[in-house]
Design an enzyme around this catalytic site. Structure first.
Site, short mmCIF file in Angstrom:
data_model
loop_
_atom_site.label_atom_id
_atom_site.label_comp_id
_atom_site.label_asym_id
_atom_site.label_seq_id
_atom_site.Cartn_x
_atom_site.Cartn_y
_atom_site.Cartn_z
N ARG A 58 -26.95 20.23 39.66
CA ARG A 58 -28.21 20.76 40.20
C ARG A 58 -27.96 21.95 41.12
NH1 ARG A 58 -29.67 17.60 36.92
NH2 ARG A 58 -31.53 16.30 36.97
N SER B 107 -37.45 14.63 39.91
CA SER B 107 -36.64 13.91 40.90
C SER B 107 -36.77 14.61 42.25
CB SER B 107 -35.17 13.93 40.49
OG SER B 107 -34.99 13.28 39.27
N GLU C 220 -34.27 17.54 46.41
CA GLU C 220 -33.93 18.43 45.29
C GLU C 220 -34.85 19.66 45.24
OE1 GLU C 220 -34.50 18.19 40.84
OE2 GLU C 220 -32.74 16.93 41.11
N1 EPU Z 1 -33.24 2.99 39.10
C1 EPU Z 1 -33.78 1.91 39.77
N2 EPU Z 1 -35.03 2.03 40.28
C2 EPU Z 1 -35.78 3.15 40.13
C3 EPU Z 1 -35.23 4.25 39.45
C4 EPU Z 1 -33.95 4.16 38.94
O1 EPU Z 1 -33.14 0.88 39.92
O2 EPU Z 1 -36.91 3.16 40.62
C5 EPU Z 1 -31.92 2.88 38.51
C6 EPU Z 1 -32.06 2.81 36.98
O3 EPU Z 1 -32.22 1.49 36.54
C7 EPU Z 1 -30.80 3.41 36.48
C8 EPU Z 1 -30.39 4.37 37.60
O4 EPU Z 1 -31.17 4.04 38.74
O5 EPU Z 1 -29.81 2.44 36.33
C9 EPU Z 1 -30.58 5.82 37.22
O6 EPU Z 1 -31.95 6.07 36.87
P1 EPU Z 1 -32.35 7.03 35.65
O7 EPU Z 1 -31.55 6.72 34.47
O8 EPU Z 1 -33.83 6.99 35.53
O9 EPU Z 1 -31.87 8.48 36.09
P2 EPU Z 1 -31.85 9.19 37.50
O10 EPU Z 1 -30.46 9.23 38.02
O11 EPU Z 1 -32.86 8.54 38.34
C10 EPU Z 1 -31.44 11.63 36.59
C11 EPU Z 1 -32.00 13.00 36.86
C12 EPU Z 1 -33.30 13.18 36.10
C13 EPU Z 1 -33.01 13.00 34.62
C14 EPU Z 1 -32.44 11.58 34.41
C15 EPU Z 1 -32.03 11.34 32.98
C16 EPU Z 1 -31.26 13.59 39.10
C17 EPU Z 1 -31.62 13.73 40.54
N3 EPU Z 1 -32.22 13.14 38.30
O12 EPU Z 1 -32.35 10.67 37.13
O13 EPU Z 1 -33.76 14.52 36.32
O14 EPU Z 1 -34.18 13.18 33.84
O15 EPU Z 1 -31.25 11.43 35.22
O16 EPU Z 1 -30.85 12.03 32.71
O17 EPU Z 1 -30.12 13.90 38.74
C18 EPU Z 1 -35.18 15.92 37.61
O18 EPU Z 1 -34.17 16.46 38.05
O19 EPU Z 1 -36.34 16.30 37.94
C19 EPU Z 1 -35.05 14.77 36.72
C20 EPU Z 1 -36.10 14.06 36.32
#
Ligand code: EPU
Length: 341
Positions: free
Chosen positions: A165, A239, A335
């Site tokens: 990012r 995010s 972010e």
């Molecule tokens: N999780 C929870 N509770 C929640 C949300 C997430 O327990 O309310 C856990 C999920 O179960 C999972 C882990 O956290 O095991 C990661 O969650 P997720 O796979 O949804 O991905 P993320 O790390 O939350 C990142 C990016 C997103 C991108 C997704 C998919 C960042 C800050 N965010 O989210 O990017 O779409 O991976 O690759 O790196 C963005 O930047 O605007 C964005 C949406």
């Protein structure tokens, strides 16, 4: 002289849907009009915001000075041979529309980045990433207007200094470059990237074993739609916090107290923690605070239910940061960019 529009309502130009007024606003689609506008900005010492799709910005109610929106359009194939295709796209094109166009053209590499809101010109700034792919993986080079030299410059992938990012446009030289055109290195041969567990699981669950590009594109759209709010329906900036990267020892400390911690090994001796999990565990998921809140399907996304303001949202973000720091000893970095600072 440029024909600036005065007191322009930007409610429809920021994905959080905040009611924001710009003192002066101008859309530019030629280098000449950009040069003239920038000359006036500099002569008058106006604060300047370059606006893309407005999907990674938290805007305050009033933006003094000038707002310039880059409207360069067009998708052109520069090179197309067996080993590589280079496509050049205008910074003002909508990102998701561009990804869809590539799919139609049979050029592959960006399918996993479908449905990310915003414009092409904003994508390199924070090196957008999702479902195992980030922009840098397919990036070739870009053309930008360098405010320091007053010239159009070509920047290579190395010069852009992409990180998680992050890029030179965000960290080292914010405000220096105005991204005008971006070039991607793609392939006419599709090779799925299914490294993100959730994507692979989703495809298996619908019985797709050897996905083609359309399958991956469609799956990414469906996963995003099930987890992330659509900005036109519920205001949001994706995010809201970065996933924090911590040293291994800190990861073990937290894991000992919270065995279900979600984290992935990152660069040497570090772990990337799922900020969504931390916020969820701290009890914020679905929380409402006046008109703003935490999305009920993904705790990493803060939302504007309608009528919310920047102040309300930043107050909520601060409360979340404090509570995660208090519970886990981890500090969360925002972010999206807040403007004006
Ligand atoms: N999780 C929870 N509770 C929640 C949300 C997430 O327990 O309310 C856990 C999920 O179960 C999972 C882990 O956290 O095991 C990661 O969650 P997720 O796979 O949804 O991905 P993320 O790390 O939350 C990142 C990016 C997103 C991108 C997704 C998919 C960042 C800050 N965010 O989210 O990017 O779409 O991976 O690759 O790196 C963005 O930047 O605007 C964005 C949406």
């Amino acid at each position: 002289m440029s024909s600036w529009n005065s007191d322009v309502d930007l409610s429809g130009k920021n994905s959080l849907g905040f009611k924001v007024t710009a003192e002066r606003y101008l859309q530019v689609d030629s280098i000449e009009s950009l040069r003239i506008a920038l000359y006036e900005v500099e002569q008058n010492n106006w604060p300047l915001l370059i606006l893309g799709g407005g999907s990674n910005l938290v805007l305050k109610d009033y933006l003094p000075g000038a707002v310039i929106s880059v409207a360069t359009q067009g998708v052109h194939v520069l090179v197309d041979n067996e080993s590589e295709a280079i496509v050049e796209v205008g910074a003002g094109e909508n990102w998701h529309g561009f990804v869809g166009q590539l799919l139609q053209m049979g050029l592959h590499g960006l399918e996993n980045l479908a449905l990310i809101p915003g414009n092409v010109g904003a994508a390199p700034v924070q090196n957008i990433g999702a479902y195992g792919v980030e922009l840098a993986d397919c990036f070739h080079s870009l053309t930008a207007y360098d405010r320091k030299s007053g010239e159009l410059v070509q920047l290579s992938k190395e010069q852009c200094q992409f990180g998680y990012r992050d890029s030179i446009f965000k960290s080292k030289e914010p405000g220096r470059y105005i991204i005008w055109q971006v070039r991607f290195s793609l392939s006419s041969v599709f090779q799925p990237n299914l490294s993100y567990k959730g994507l692979q699981e989703y495809l298996s669950s619908i019985g797709v074993r050897e996905p083609n590009a359309h399958d991956v594109y469609k799956a990414v759209c469906e996963i995003r739609q099930s987890k992330l709010p659509t900005p036109s329906e519920i205001g949001n900036a994706g995010s809201f916090f970065e996933n924090p990267v911590v040293p291994e020892a800190e990861y073990h400390r937290i894991k000992q107290d919270y065995p279900s911690l979600v984290a992935y090994p990152d660069r040497e001796s570090h772990y990337k923690l799922a900020a969504g999990w931390l916020i969820d565990q701290a009890g914020w998921k679905g929380h409402c605070s006046g008109s703003v809140g935490v999305y009920d399907k993904q705790a990493l996304v803060l939302v504007n239910h309608g009528g919310g303001s920047c102040t309300e949202l930043l107050d909520l973000a601060k409360e979340i940061q404090d509570s995660v720091l208090d519970k886990f000893g981890v500090s969360l970095q925002m972010e999206p960019r807040v403007y004006p600072v």
